[in-house]
Design an enzyme around this catalytic site. Structure first.
Site, mmCIF file in Angstrom:
data_model
loop_
_atom_site.group_PDB
_atom_site.id
_atom_site.type_symbol
_atom_site.label_atom_id
_atom_site.label_comp_id
_atom_site.label_asym_id
_atom_site.label_seq_id
_atom_site.Cartn_x
_atom_site.Cartn_y
_atom_site.Cartn_z
ATOM 1 N N CYS A 142 0.807 -1.108 0.268
ATOM 2 C CA CYS A 142 0.005 -0.160 0.059
ATOM 3 C C CYS A 142 0.838 1.299 -0.032
ATOM 4 O O CYS A 142 1.677 1.488 -0.916
ATOM 5 C CB CYS A 142 -0.873 -0.188 1.106
ATOM 6 S SG CYS A 142 -2.453 1.187 0.876
ATOM 7 N N HIS A 234 -4.467 -4.627 0.515
ATOM 8 C CA HIS A 234 -4.276 -5.306 1.770
ATOM 9 C C HIS A 234 -4.772 -6.828 1.876
ATOM 10 O O HIS A 234 -5.646 -7.122 2.843
ATOM 11 C CB HIS A 234 -5.062 -4.278 2.800
ATOM 12 C CG HIS A 234 -4.102 -3.112 3.056
ATOM 13 N ND1 HIS A 234 -3.156 -2.864 3.851
ATOM 14 C CD2 HIS A 234 -4.566 -1.703 2.753
ATOM 15 C CE1 HIS A 234 -2.619 -1.695 4.094
ATOM 16 N NE2 HIS A 234 -3.557 -0.916 3.326
ATOM 17 N N GLU A 236 -3.655 -8.818 3.602
ATOM 18 C CA GLU A 236 -3.324 -9.192 5.011
ATOM 19 C C GLU A 236 -4.454 -8.934 5.979
ATOM 20 O O GLU A 236 -4.372 -9.576 7.124
ATOM 21 C CB GLU A 236 -1.977 -8.798 5.635
ATOM 22 C CG GLU A 236 -2.092 -7.309 6.053
ATOM 23 C CD GLU A 236 -1.771 -6.248 4.829
ATOM 24 O OE1 GLU A 236 -1.932 -5.071 5.238
ATOM 25 O OE2 GLU A 236 -1.990 -6.797 3.847
#
Length: 314
Positions: A142, A234, A236
């Site tokens: 990001c 993202h 994660e």
């Protein structure tokens, strides 16, 4: 195998509750194995949450991975206790003479600032230069990806007309090792106010766009030597990460839009639909396997002699 982390790290208990095998440093020292050396430069304010998310994904592999957590010496964290940072984190001065098989540099909620106005920008640039010579493969996430593109290639981030917020559909543009096993279409979360434009990325011969989104733009880039991985979303994130961010902004009176493609029928009273976790696990396992484990030299001192023999096979 397992990810090697300190026994008292909060992520250790959480991963244990999820039946994810982690190995504590004391046990790892008794084994005659050279684990992968990995550094996580954690720029997020909620460091415990982020370190747990990343360690969960790194644990999903047969490899043994030893992790150093890194924070910025030039920035004082307001959301993570000094005791936690002192116990579990290092800063650049502590690692600048080390070498790593891999490094992850996270995002940060500073994208509305100019890079020069970020109070740790000079220190982060030192880490970028360090990674270029002392880390075999680096993944930038990001804002970390936007910052790296600025540092390495001079690509500026651009403001978006409104926040890119939700779960977006992506398509594979080029088949490379980082997306091995991916479906042609997959989903990933985004939460950002800025972007690096595809037309600017295409001007750089050293960069390849591997996956992109009609709505969210470029998602996954690799350098030609495939040692730098840029991820603009993202993968994660936990199931409720966007929900918590949305509720936080509502409580602040910011009148945020409902995250796209996240709640069933955009009804924020319902449980979010998780459709990105399989892709996220595969992204990190591919990076560790194809871009780190199978290509990094066994003797990390040979990172000073990187040449074509350490390339990634497509």
């Amino acid at each position: 195998m397992a990810v090697i982390i300190p026994k008292d790290l909060p992520a250790s208990k959480q991963l244990d509750r999820e039946n994810i095998f982690v190995m504590h440093e004391e046990r790892a020292k008794s084994q005659d194995i050279r684990p992968l050396e990995l550094a996580i430069v954690n720029l997020m304010p909620t460091k415990i949450v982020t370190e747990t998310q990343l360690l969960r994904l790194i644990s999903n592999t047969a490899l043994q991975v030893k992790v150093d957590l890194i924070n910025m010496k030039s920035h004082t964290s307001k959301n993570t206790s000094h005791n936690h940072l002192k116990a579990f984190y290092k800063n650049f001065d502590d690692i600048k003479y080390k070498k790593y098989d891999g490094m992850i540099i996270t995002g940060a909620p500073v994208e509305k600032l100019e890079f020069d106005d970020v109070n740790y920008w000079e220190e982060l640039q030192e880490i970028f230069d360090f990674a270029d010579k002392n880390v075999f493969s680096t993944m930038f996430i990001c804002w970390g990806a936007q910052a790296a593109l600025k540092h390495y290639y001079g690509i500026d981030k651009k403001d978006l007309p409104e926040k890119m917020f939700g779960i977006f559909e992506h398509k594979i543009v080029r088949r490379r090792p980082i997306v091995r096993g991916f479906d042609d279409v997959f989903y990933a979360p985004h939460s950002r106010h800025t972007q690096c434009r595809i037309k600017d990325i295409k001007k750089i011969d050293d960069l390849e766009i591997v996956a992109s989104s009609k709505e969210a733009g470029a998602y996954l880039l690799v350098s030609k030597d495939q040692r730098k991985i840029f991820v603009f979303g993202h993968s994660e994130y936990d199931p409720n990460t966007l929900k918590k961010e949305y509720e936080r902004d509502k409580a602040k009176g910011l009148n945020p839009k409902v995250p796209k493609n996240y709640f069933p029928n955009d009804d924020d009273t319902k449980k979010p639909i998780v459709r990105w976790k399989a892709h996220g696990n595969l992204l990190f396992s591919n990076w560790l396997n194809y871009h780190v484990y199978q290509t990094t030299p066994f003797d990390l001192e040979k990172l000073n002699q990187i040449d074509k023999e350490f390339g990634v096979n497509e």
